[in-house]
Write a protein that holds these residues in place. Structure first.
Motif, PDB file in Angstrom:
ATOM      1  N   GLY A 103     -56.763 -45.351 -27.986  1.00  0.00           N
ATOM      2  CA  GLY A 103     -55.794 -46.269 -27.402  1.00  0.00           C
ATOM      3  C   GLY A 103     -54.384 -45.773 -27.649  1.00  0.00           C
ATOM      4  N   ARG A 104     -53.463 -46.650 -27.452  1.00  0.00           N
ATOM      5  CA  ARG A 104     -52.053 -46.290 -27.590  1.00  0.00           C
ATOM      6  C   ARG A 104     -51.712 -45.978 -29.041  1.00  0.00           C
ATOM      7  N   LYS A 105     -51.017 -44.896 -29.218  1.00  0.00           N
ATOM      8  CA  LYS A 105     -50.565 -44.477 -30.543  1.00  0.00           C
ATOM      9  C   LYS A 105     -49.372 -45.349 -30.960  1.00  0.00           C
ATOM     10  N   ALA A 106     -49.357 -45.820 -32.200  1.00  0.00           N
ATOM     11  CA  ALA A 106     -48.252 -46.640 -32.707  1.00  0.00           C
ATOM     12  C   ALA A 106     -46.999 -45.782 -32.872  1.00  0.00           C
ATOM     13  N   ARG A 107     -45.869 -46.387 -32.561  1.00  0.00           N
ATOM     14  CA  ARG A 107     -44.581 -45.713 -32.732  1.00  0.00           C
ATOM     15  C   ARG A 107     -43.835 -46.381 -33.888  1.00  0.00           C
ATOM     16  N   VAL A 108     -42.916 -45.667 -34.475  1.00  0.00           N
ATOM     17  CA  VAL A 108     -42.102 -46.207 -35.566  1.00  0.00           C
ATOM     18  C   VAL A 108     -41.364 -47.457 -35.092  1.00  0.00           C
ATOM     19  N   THR A 109     -40.874 -47.436 -33.859  1.00  0.00           N
ATOM     20  CA  THR A 109     -40.125 -48.575 -33.336  1.00  0.00           C
ATOM     21  C   THR A 109     -40.968 -49.846 -33.226  1.00  0.00           C
ATOM     22  N   ASP A 110     -42.289 -49.703 -33.193  1.00  0.00           N
ATOM     23  CA  ASP A 110     -43.172 -50.880 -33.154  1.00  0.00           C
ATOM     24  C   ASP A 110     -43.061 -51.695 -34.442  1.00  0.00           C
ATOM     25  N   PHE A 111     -42.658 -51.055 -35.526  1.00  0.00           N
ATOM     26  CA  PHE A 111     -42.605 -51.705 -36.835  1.00  0.00           C
ATOM     27  C   PHE A 111     -41.185 -51.910 -37.349  1.00  0.00           C
TER      28      PHE A 111
END
Length: 119
Positions: A52-60
């Motif tokens: 699935g979609r890879k988490a980005r730093v901006t997500d957190f």
């Protein structure tokens, strides 16, 4: 540094500029650990994720500047002057409440008291 030392070594104008800057960009110094924690959270999330979609730093990362409309410089100046008044500071800008012969805050904060006096 104590509050007394801070007030003795920094002008009201300079402190007001830092307050305004921090309100737009988020905490300054060690309080900015939110970025480091966001990197760590994204790394852990990606290491444990399925496809699935890879988490980005901006997500957190918290969003500090939540203003819907970006302010122009005149609105920012008005906001800074309001904060300065609330904190009991002097307005050293031209046409300010307590206009000063020293000119703008940028010039005033770098001069020593009594530096313009002639002997």
């Amino acid at each position: 540094m104590s509050v007394a030392q801070l007030l003795a070594t920094h002008s009201s104008a300079e402190l007001t500029e830092w307050i305004a800057y921090e309100q737009v960009t988020g905490p300054i110094g060690p309080a900015r650990d939110d970025l480091l924690m966001a990197v760590l959270a994204a790394t852990i999330s990606n290491a444990n994720r399925s496809k699935g979609r890879k988490a980005r730093v901006t997500d957190f990362l918290p969003k500090w500047d939540r203003a819907k409309k970006r302010m122009n410089w005149q609105d920012m100046l008005t906001a800074v002057k309001s904060i300065n008044r609330t904190l009991g500071g002097d307005d050293l800008t031209e046409g300010g409440e307590h206009g000063s012969p020293l000119g703008t805050p940028r010039q005033a904060r770098h001069r020593q008291p009594g530096a313009d006096r002639r002997r």
